[in-house]
Design a protein around this motif. Structure first.
Motif, PDB file in Angstrom:
ATOM      1  N   SER A  65      37.147  51.173 -36.061  1.00 40.48           N
ATOM      2  CA  SER A  65      36.116  52.125 -36.476  1.00 40.48           C
ATOM      3  C   SER A  65      35.691  51.959 -37.928  1.00 40.48           C
ATOM      4  O   SER A  65      34.637  52.461 -38.330  1.00 40.48           O
ATOM      5  N   GLY A  77      29.782  51.149 -28.379  1.00 44.92           N
ATOM      6  CA  GLY A  77      30.305  52.494 -28.552  1.00 44.92           C
ATOM      7  C   GLY A  77      31.729  52.650 -28.075  1.00 44.92           C
ATOM      8  O   GLY A  77      32.473  53.485 -28.586  1.00 44.92           O
ATOM      9  N   SER A  80      34.192  51.539 -30.897  1.00 43.46           N
ATOM     10  CA  SER A  80      34.115  52.315 -32.129  1.00 43.46           C
ATOM     11  C   SER A  80      34.491  53.779 -31.951  1.00 43.46           C
ATOM     12  O   SER A  80      34.537  54.533 -32.923  1.00 43.46           O
ATOM     13  N   ASP A  81      34.785  54.208 -30.723  1.00 46.89           N
ATOM     14  CA  ASP A  81      35.176  55.593 -30.469  1.00 46.89           C
ATOM     15  C   ASP A  81      36.646  55.760 -30.838  1.00 46.89           C
ATOM     16  O   ASP A  81      37.543  55.413 -30.080  1.00 46.89           O
ATOM     17  N   THR A  83      38.469  58.297 -30.960  1.00 50.82           N
ATOM     18  CA  THR A  83      39.241  59.302 -30.225  1.00 50.82           C
ATOM     19  C   THR A  83      39.715  58.763 -28.872  1.00 50.82           C
ATOM     20  O   THR A  83      40.486  59.428 -28.185  1.00 50.82           O
ATOM     21  N   THR A 189      30.133  62.915 -20.976  1.00 51.86           N
ATOM     22  CA  THR A 189      30.805  63.807 -21.923  1.00 51.86           C
ATOM     23  C   THR A 189      30.464  65.262 -21.631  1.00 51.86           C
ATOM     24  O   THR A 189      31.351  66.132 -21.668  1.00 51.86           O
ATOM     25  N   GLU A 224      38.132  67.522 -29.647  1.00 51.75           N
ATOM     26  CA  GLU A 224      37.507  66.211 -29.425  1.00 51.75           C
ATOM     27  C   GLU A 224      38.464  65.275 -28.698  1.00 51.75           C
ATOM     28  O   GLU A 224      38.063  64.536 -27.791  1.00 51.75           O
ATOM     29  N   SER A 228      38.002  63.529 -25.021  1.00 53.36           N
ATOM     30  CA  SER A 228      38.115  62.077 -24.921  1.00 53.36           C
ATOM     31  C   SER A 228      39.241  61.661 -23.994  1.00 53.36           C
ATOM     32  O   SER A 228      39.096  60.714 -23.210  1.00 53.36           O
TER      33      SER A 228
END
Length: 398
Positions: A65, A77, A80-81, A83, A189, A224, A228
């Motif tokens: 990240s 994505g 780079s997430d 969580t 999500t 969060e 996730s």
């Protein structure tokens, strides 16, 4: 080395087997640089000893990240997430794994065996009743894992149809554009947030309820992280196991003598699963990691800040560890195939996956003793995605 020889991922071999480029690299440049679709570069390991060392060494991080970290794909994505559990390392990774580890322990996986067996029988009943031909992807490999994860999480089974589209977009296996993938991720999500809200309003004893308890009562994860984690469990319990089961069935159908051996002695099935997965594991490219300092591997050095890839299929086909790697050898002597990983990121669902695969293989070969493909293997359809290449149909008769 020409530019075409360094562009990763490389074309697979026939039936999504090991890329021929891995064979060349194993002898000529076992730890060599490749160019990623994102434009970044990374080192690619294709020998077992290097792959195992990378997976075990905490100096290779999955947290990509930070600005400047290498990424596999443009607008990636997934990587780079921060969580997403598979993208974590260190204390946060250990904390979140501990929260869910009990739900995926060997003992808990065995407790699920009767439910898994019953679901498989329910899926096979209409296949047997309607008679051949049948597609084992549409009728078994896809619906089985999603029904199990729905049951585990306390998710309405009718929602599983939407999961398929979201998960495929999440893993970029459906040829969707970046905008389409982003839209699917937003919908996924939003669904997860709503699912958690429904469980808070009507608590039960499902895995989602235990995660909510860890958030609301014990404060062991953030909101969060809760979202996730729930979303990640749906992904992990869906595409990966479906892909694994479809490949296991394909390997068996292409080796009638192995099918017959397992049918004659079903007690051999558990021992066969690792070898079947070693031959043609799910996934395509492995996890991208980054070296946090210079690391000496058996085949060379990865510098601090460099990315490194360690594909499972490369490790599993290393002839130094697996003589005659293209052959099925029951009870092979030697090291683990690494198909479920090793080290901090060892697959949480490995025990449950084994039970699903064992029960599915046992049921299929018992019900359909003359099972065979209706088309030549080279005519089977495969997806052409980024993260995974999946078998899209497995037409059989009996």
């Amino acid at each position: 080395m020409s530019s075409s020889e360094s562009k990763f991922p490389f074309p697979e071999g026939p039936l999504a087997t090991q890329p021929p480029e891995y064979v060349r690299r194993r002898s000529q440049c076992p730890l060599g640089e490749v160019s990623l679709p994102s434009g970044d570069s990374a080192m690619l390991a294709v020998r077992y000893d290097d792959v195992e060392a990378i997976m075990k060494d905490p100096r290779f991080t999955r947290d990509l990240s930070a600005p400047g970290s290498p990424v596999l794909f443009p607008a990636d994505g997934l990587s780079s997430d921060s969580t997403f559990l598979v993208n974590m390392d260190g204390p946060d990774h250990r904390r979140l794994r501990r929260i869910v580890a009990g739900a995926f322990s060997p003992r808990r996986a065995e407790q699920w065996r009767p439910d898994i067996r019953a679901i498989i029988e329910e899926l096979l009943d209409p296949i047997e009743k309607s008679g051949p031909p049948a597609d084992l992807i549409a009728t078994l490999a896809f619906p089985l894992p999603v029904r199990i994860i729905c049951k585990q999480l306390g998710v309405p089974e009718e929602d599983s149809v939407r999961f398929r589209e979201w998960v495929e977009a999440f893993l970029s296996v459906s040829g969707k554009s970046p905008d389409q993938r982003d839209a699917a991720m937003r919908d996924f999500t939003a669904y997860t947030v709503g699912l958690i809200a429904r469980h808070r309003a009507h608590p039960g004893d499902d895995l989602v309820d235990h995660l909510i308890s860890a958030r609301d009562e014990d404060d062991r994860l953030s909101e969060e992280e809760l979202v996730s984690m729930t979303r990640g469990l749906i992904v992990a319990g869906n595409e990966t196991i479906a892909n694994a089961l479809s490949r296991v069935l394909l390997v068996l159908l292409m080796r009638p003598h192995v099918l017959e051996s397992l049918r004659a002695d079903p007690s051999l099935i558990p021992a066969s699963i690792d070898e079947l997965l070693r031959l043609n594991p799910p996934g395509r490219i492995g996890l991208l990691r980054m070296a946090t300092e210079d690391v000496e591997l058996p085949s060379g050095t990865v510098r601090a800040g460099q990315g490194v890839l360690s594909p499972l299929i490369a490790a599993g086909h290393d002839p130094e560890k697996f003589p005659d790697p293209e052959e099925f050898v029951l009870n092979r002597e030697g090291p683990s195939s690494l198909v479920f990983g090793v080290g901090p990121h060892y697959c949480l669902g490995a025990h449950l996956a084994r039970v699903e695969l064992e029960e599915a293989v046992a049921a299929v070969i018992a019900r359909f003793p003359t099972l065979r493909l209706t088309v030549p293997p080279e005519e089977l359809p495969w997806s052409t995605g980024l993260w995974a290449v999946s078998l899209r149909g497995l037409p059989v008769t009996w």
